[in-house]
Design an enzyme around this catalytic site. Sequence first.
Site, short mmCIF file in Angstrom:
data_model
loop_
_atom_site.label_atom_id
_atom_site.label_comp_id
_atom_site.label_asym_id
_atom_site.label_seq_id
_atom_site.Cartn_x
_atom_site.Cartn_y
_atom_site.Cartn_z
N GLU A 19 59.24 -22.26 45.41
CA GLU A 19 58.05 -21.80 46.13
C GLU A 19 58.30 -20.41 46.69
OE1 GLU A 19 54.99 -23.40 49.63
OE2 GLU A 19 56.80 -24.52 49.15
N ASN A 27 47.90 -29.52 46.71
CA ASN A 27 49.21 -29.88 47.25
C ASN A 27 49.07 -30.27 48.71
OD1 ASN A 27 52.34 -29.64 47.58
ND2 ASN A 27 51.49 -28.31 49.17
N GLU A 28 49.61 -31.41 49.07
CA GLU A 28 49.57 -31.89 50.46
C GLU A 28 48.18 -31.67 51.05
OE1 GLU A 28 52.88 -30.46 52.77
OE2 GLU A 28 54.34 -31.48 51.49
N TYR A 30 60.85 -36.27 52.57
CA TYR A 30 62.04 -35.53 52.99
C TYR A 30 62.91 -36.40 53.88
CZ TYR A 30 60.02 -31.19 51.24
OH TYR A 30 59.52 -30.20 50.43
N GLU A 75 58.34 -33.47 45.69
CA GLU A 75 59.10 -32.83 46.76
C GLU A 75 59.98 -33.89 47.42
OE1 GLU A 75 57.18 -30.23 49.60
OE2 GLU A 75 55.70 -29.56 48.11
N GLN A 78 64.72 -27.15 47.47
CA GLN A 78 64.18 -26.39 46.37
C GLN A 78 65.33 -25.83 45.54
OE1 GLN A 78 61.17 -23.52 47.53
NE2 GLN A 78 60.15 -25.00 48.82
#
Length: 519
Positions: free
Chosen positions: A50, A197-198, A266, A323, A372
């Site tokens: 990103e 996204n999100e 996460y 992610e 990432q």
Amino acid sequence: MKTMIGRLLAMSALCAASHALAATQAATAQLHADQPGPTIPRYIYGQFSEHLGSGIYDGIWVGEKSSIPNVRGIRSDVVRALRELKVPLIRWPGGCFADDYNWRDGIGPRDKRPGRKNNWWTGKHESNQFGTHEFMDFAEQVGADAYIGVNLGSAPPRDMRDWMEYMTSDGDNALANERRRNGRDQPFKVPVVGIGNESWGCGGNMRPEYYADEYRRFQTFFHNNGQAAPAAIRVASGADREDYNWTDVVMKQAGAKLDALSLHYYTLPPADWKEGGKATRFSKEEWVAILAGALRIDDIIRRHAAIMDKYDPKKRVGLYVDEWGTWYRSDSGKFDWDLRQQNTLRDGVVAAAHFNIFHRHTDRVKQTSIAQTMNVLQAMILTDGPKMVLTPTYYAFKMYVPFQDATALPLDVSSPSYRLGATAIPSINASAAKGKDGKIYIGIANMNPDDNVQFSVNLGTLAATKVSGQVLTAQQMDQFNEFGKSPAVAAQPYRGATLANGALTLDLPAKSVVVVGLE
């Protein structure tokens, strides 16, 4: 060279000494080589890059005039390292950045591209020197497929339609001809497209009902533009962690019109993501907390998959965990929006544990992307100007390369627990598969920071006569690799395996990752 060899031998000796001094637990497993399961898609080992911190600029892009060796502005050392991982897929340009991105800013002559403020990440200047053509060049140099995230949050469907046509059309039309004028005659291949996204957060703060309607509207204007079959996979913005209602609503209202649904998870303590945890100099309590947090993804996947099964019993729709990874405080010990953090042995163990969990869910989980690739969160590689260092997570990915497109095999594990205070984790997390080369591979994370484990695997119908492998471990649980020094945490030949009487016995060092191949 002699110095490097000496350091590696010294590291092996230290690991052996630590192995000898630790206590030993016992764990067992039953391999069912005669009961093959689903294929483990190579997309399980995807990456995510990103426009955030130094993830793109300095991490991937240095420009054609840089003194750092590059090909068309893309770092050659980074490309070589990623090719070693056989990276199958890279997601770009975001992330939150994607839902504020105008794709037209990143095409055409670089000296004429507009500079913008990166509104999501620090407000820093975004030069747009790295755009569509540069990303596609990067992916092609690495040998990876492109996963493009399009802007649903702040752009109309026409922008998505035009971008896709610009990239993938081979016709005689204005957008395809514009691409040709910008230096690319043949269409780009775009096998995966994320539509938003999100969307529950930075992508628009939408309710699932509203997003489902927006997704249905956008996908109406999603055209394949004559790409060779199969058509691009349409990925809908999925849930954050345990938001099971989001999955239920989107699958119910839009499931028939999507090919995959994302999930973001996460690993971080405590609950406040801005606080995170310490990347280095952490305690055993923090080691256990992180590993316990990582293992929670198993149940989270299971529960989202069960909801998807209600609306898609034939499992047509893939679950894309696009992610995942650890999230700590930055190198400074405080939160900052560059999200650069150190990467230790613990992160390599976390990665292996995730791989093993994903392997068990490949009937539904078809793709994942660690967050990432470069210089951000649980990165494969850290750079500092011309310097580059490979992280323990990089080595874990490299050890697991044989699992790409392998056939999952059931492995029933019985493991002792490691307990510290109120938190307990199993010492052993493992998976097995038959590789494309015909070998049987077993990947193991010994998550116990103190004790060695003697892991005995009953091979059942498998008549193996030869075993080899690699191990990733270190003397300290927070050991990491430093610029300009030989790696303190790197994969080494593994010599702790024996075969006898239909069983494989593995002497696993504490806090380690081991992958063995059986012939």
